[in-house]
Motif scaffolding. Structure first.
Motif, PDB file in Angstrom:
ATOM      1  N   LEU A  33       0.320  -1.162 -14.135  1.00 29.66           N
ATOM      2  CA  LEU A  33      -1.202  -1.698 -13.711  1.00 29.66           C
ATOM      3  C   LEU A  33      -1.468  -3.095 -13.768  1.00 29.66           C
ATOM      4  O   LEU A  33      -2.517  -3.718 -13.744  1.00 29.66           O
ATOM      5  CB  LEU A  33      -2.246  -1.063 -15.063  1.00 29.66           C
ATOM      6  CG  LEU A  33      -2.021   0.384 -15.211  1.00 29.66           C
ATOM      7  CD1 LEU A  33      -3.014   0.616 -16.480  1.00 29.66           C
ATOM      8  CD2 LEU A  33      -2.758   1.163 -13.944  1.00 29.66           C
ATOM      9  N   VAL A  34      -0.147  -3.787 -13.649  1.00 31.21           N
ATOM     10  CA  VAL A  34      -0.105  -5.036 -13.747  1.00 31.21           C
ATOM     11  C   VAL A  34       0.129  -5.856 -12.355  1.00 31.21           C
ATOM     12  O   VAL A  34       1.187  -5.379 -11.630  1.00 31.21           O
ATOM     13  CB  VAL A  34       1.141  -5.824 -14.597  1.00 31.21           C
ATOM     14  CG1 VAL A  34       1.249  -7.361 -14.340  1.00 31.21           C
ATOM     15  CG2 VAL A  34       0.985  -5.385 -15.943  1.00 31.21           C
ATOM     16  N   PRO A  35      -0.851  -6.293 -11.657  1.00 33.91           N
ATOM     17  CA  PRO A  35      -0.646  -6.990 -10.363  1.00 33.91           C
ATOM     18  C   PRO A  35       0.270  -8.057 -10.153  1.00 33.91           C
ATOM     19  O   PRO A  35       0.778  -8.833 -11.204  1.00 33.91           O
ATOM     20  CB  PRO A  35      -2.129  -7.566 -10.051  1.00 33.91           C
ATOM     21  CG  PRO A  35      -2.640  -8.036 -11.574  1.00 33.91           C
ATOM     22  CD  PRO A  35      -1.954  -6.923 -12.349  1.00 33.91           C
ATOM     23  N   GLU A  36       1.142  -8.015  -9.006  1.00 34.99           N
ATOM     24  CA  GLU A  36       2.155  -8.893  -8.898  1.00 34.99           C
ATOM     25  C   GLU A  36       1.756 -10.183  -8.469  1.00 34.99           C
ATOM     26  O   GLU A  36       2.313 -11.279  -8.696  1.00 34.99           O
ATOM     27  CB  GLU A  36       3.223  -8.285  -7.648  1.00 34.99           C
ATOM     28  CG  GLU A  36       3.738  -7.073  -7.851  1.00 34.99           C
ATOM     29  CD  GLU A  36       4.810  -6.339  -6.790  1.00 34.99           C
ATOM     30  OE1 GLU A  36       4.556  -7.133  -5.640  1.00 34.99           O
ATOM     31  OE2 GLU A  36       5.330  -5.477  -6.948  1.00 34.99           O
ATOM     32  N   PHE A  47      -8.609 -10.870  -5.497  1.00 33.13           N
ATOM     33  CA  PHE A  47      -7.443  -9.878  -4.611  1.00 33.13           C
ATOM     34  C   PHE A  47      -6.230  -9.900  -5.532  1.00 33.13           C
ATOM     35  O   PHE A  47      -5.892 -10.865  -6.102  1.00 33.13           O
ATOM     36  CB  PHE A  47      -7.264 -10.839  -3.415  1.00 33.13           C
ATOM     37  CG  PHE A  47      -8.369 -10.916  -2.188  1.00 33.13           C
ATOM     38  CD1 PHE A  47      -8.680  -9.717  -1.608  1.00 33.13           C
ATOM     39  CD2 PHE A  47      -9.071 -11.952  -2.152  1.00 33.13           C
ATOM     40  CE1 PHE A  47      -9.620  -9.487  -0.794  1.00 33.13           C
ATOM     41  CE2 PHE A  47     -10.005 -12.148  -1.432  1.00 33.13           C
ATOM     42  CZ  PHE A  47     -10.421 -10.871  -0.389  1.00 33.13           C
ATOM     43  N   LEU A  48      -5.800  -8.648  -5.544  1.00 38.11           N
ATOM     44  CA  LEU A  48      -4.873  -8.167  -6.321  1.00 38.11           C
ATOM     45  C   LEU A  48      -3.656  -7.648  -5.498  1.00 38.11           C
ATOM     46  O   LEU A  48      -4.007  -6.794  -4.614  1.00 38.11           O
ATOM     47  CB  LEU A  48      -5.236  -7.412  -7.570  1.00 38.11           C
ATOM     48  CG  LEU A  48      -6.275  -7.869  -8.500  1.00 38.11           C
ATOM     49  CD1 LEU A  48      -6.962  -6.660  -9.345  1.00 38.11           C
ATOM     50  CD2 LEU A  48      -5.830  -8.919  -9.185  1.00 38.11           C
ATOM     51  N   SER A  54       1.444   2.255  -6.449  1.00 40.73           N
ATOM     52  CA  SER A  54       1.040   1.905  -7.795  1.00 40.73           C
ATOM     53  C   SER A  54      -0.303   2.890  -8.072  1.00 40.73           C
ATOM     54  O   SER A  54      -1.018   3.332  -7.110  1.00 40.73           O
ATOM     55  CB  SER A  54       0.444   0.739  -7.758  1.00 40.73           C
ATOM     56  OG  SER A  54      -0.414   0.361  -8.799  1.00 40.73           O
ATOM     57  N   PRO A  55      -0.485   3.432  -9.316  1.00 40.74           N
ATOM     58  CA  PRO A  55      -1.528   4.039  -9.479  1.00 40.74           C
ATOM     59  C   PRO A  55      -2.896   3.505  -9.171  1.00 40.74           C
ATOM     60  O   PRO A  55      -3.766   4.227  -9.127  1.00 40.74           O
ATOM     61  CB  PRO A  55      -1.402   4.317 -11.011  1.00 40.74           C
ATOM     62  CG  PRO A  55      -0.034   4.285 -11.259  1.00 40.74           C
ATOM     63  CD  PRO A  55       0.468   3.093 -10.310  1.00 40.74           C
ATOM     64  N   GLU A 104       1.903  -7.010   2.559  1.00 42.02           N
ATOM     65  CA  GLU A 104       3.459  -6.905   2.809  1.00 42.02           C
ATOM     66  C   GLU A 104       3.772  -5.502   2.665  1.00 42.02           C
ATOM     67  O   GLU A 104       3.279  -4.602   2.187  1.00 42.02           O
ATOM     68  CB  GLU A 104       4.301  -7.790   1.766  1.00 42.02           C
ATOM     69  CG  GLU A 104       3.719  -9.172   1.772  1.00 42.02           C
ATOM     70  CD  GLU A 104       4.537  -9.893   0.451  1.00 42.02           C
ATOM     71  OE1 GLU A 104       5.409  -9.197  -0.008  1.00 42.02           O
ATOM     72  OE2 GLU A 104       3.829 -11.020  -0.030  1.00 42.02           O
ATOM     73  N   PRO A 105       5.130  -5.308   3.543  1.00 44.40           N
ATOM     74  CA  PRO A 105       5.558  -3.874   3.480  1.00 44.40           C
ATOM     75  C   PRO A 105       5.897  -3.660   2.163  1.00 44.40           C
ATOM     76  O   PRO A 105       6.431  -4.055   1.171  1.00 44.40           O
ATOM     77  CB  PRO A 105       6.910  -4.095   4.408  1.00 44.40           C
ATOM     78  CG  PRO A 105       6.606  -5.274   5.114  1.00 44.40           C
ATOM     79  CD  PRO A 105       5.767  -6.132   4.504  1.00 44.40           C
ATOM     80  N   GLY A 106       5.335  -2.122   1.897  1.00 41.71           N
ATOM     81  CA  GLY A 106       5.503  -1.435   0.589  1.00 41.71           C
ATOM     82  C   GLY A 106       4.488  -1.870  -0.282  1.00 41.71           C
ATOM     83  O   GLY A 106       4.737  -1.561  -1.437  1.00 41.71           O
ATOM     84  N   ARG A 107       3.629  -3.076   0.117  1.00 43.55           N
ATOM     85  CA  ARG A 107       2.745  -3.278  -1.114  1.00 43.55           C
ATOM     86  C   ARG A 107       1.386  -3.237  -0.438  1.00 43.55           C
ATOM     87  O   ARG A 107       1.260  -3.217   0.984  1.00 43.55           O
ATOM     88  CB  ARG A 107       3.102  -4.834  -1.424  1.00 43.55           C
ATOM     89  CG  ARG A 107       4.321  -5.056  -2.288  1.00 43.55           C
ATOM     90  CD  ARG A 107       4.607  -6.526  -2.572  1.00 43.55           C
ATOM     91  NE  ARG A 107       5.722  -6.661  -3.377  1.00 43.55           N
ATOM     92  CZ  ARG A 107       6.828  -6.833  -2.970  1.00 43.55           C
ATOM     93  NH1 ARG A 107       7.299  -6.284  -1.819  1.00 43.55           N
ATOM     94  NH2 ARG A 107       7.999  -6.820  -3.832  1.00 43.55           N
TER      95      ARG A 107
END
Length: 240
Positions: A33-36, A47-48, A54-55, A104-107
């Motif tokens: 639950l922690v944004p990168e 924006f996160l 991610s859930p 980004e890819p995967g995010r």
């Protein structure tokens, strides 16, 4: 002193730890639950960035009407070792939606439309309206604060201790027999001034009480150059 909106905006844009609190029973590990990354848009939206699996992203994707009510909780921990190290928390609540095609890819990037916010920190408590949050500015010293406090503590400890003279009897050694002494640690730094935590211990090493003292600059600073000048003036006043 900074407004509640400025303090909240500063915490949101800082590197403090943050977590998105989803509605309903917990269905994810805390680290999920922690944004990168996080940032504030021009209209005050937050924006996160999360992994696409991610859930938080799944919940936003499957939410009814493409809106999910959540709260972003931010915890501010002092970058130096002091008693009671948590300096404050901020909560930003609103509606979460996925932002398509810009991650980004995967995010995946998600957008938090702010409905309300609040802060509870060393300045006190306060509530923040969305318009206040959108127009507030983060403290210009915040991005350098951790490094500066650590430097003050390790390289300028004697000068920080001299600030005791500006506090008065409250920070003088205990009961007159030297049994109690105060350690001084710079615990917060912003454009308005420096906050120092005084903590007492007796000859046996037992902790006593602690208190904070604010040392305000002559005028708010705008950048690191102004901060250096203000700190020099502060230490000069303490030395005399």
């Amino acid at each position: 002193m900074p407004s509640a909106a400025e303090r909240t905006r500063t915490l949101v844009q800082s590197t403090c730890s943050a977590v998105v609190l989803l509605p309903g029973p917990a269905v994810a590990r805390p680290e999920q639950l922690v944004p990168e990354e996080r940032s504030v848009g021009p209209d005050g939206e937050v924006f996160l960035l999360f992994p696409a699996d991610s859930p938080v992203v799944r919940a936003a994707t499957h939410a009814q009407d493409d809106e999910l009510a959540v709260t972003l909780e931010i915890t501010d921990v002092a970058p130096v070792s002091v008693p009671n190290r948590i300096r404050g928390r901020a909560w930003v609540s609103g509606w979460l939606t996925c932002v398509r095609g810009v991650a980004e890819p995967g995010r995946m990037l998600v957008r938090l439309e702010v409905g309300e916010a609040s802060v509870d920190d060393l300045w006190g408590t306060g509530s923040v309206e969305p318009e206040e949050f959108a127009t507030a500015a983060a403290d210009p010293i915040a991005e350098h604060e951790a490094e500066l406090l650590q430097h003050l503590h390790s390289a300028h400890g004697d000068q920080v201790r001299q600030l005791c003279g500006l506090v008065g009897e409250r920070a003088e050694s205990g009961n007159g027999d030297g049994a109690t002494e105060y350690s001084t640690v710079p615990v917060a730094l912003d454009r308005f001034g420096l906050r120092v935590r005084f903590s007492s211990s007796d000859r046996h090493g037992f902790d006593g009480h602690s208190f904070d003292a604010r040392f305000d600059f002559r005028e708010p600073v705008r950048d690191i150059i102004g901060l250096r000048r203000a700190m020099h003036q502060l230490f000069e006043a303490a030395a005399h």
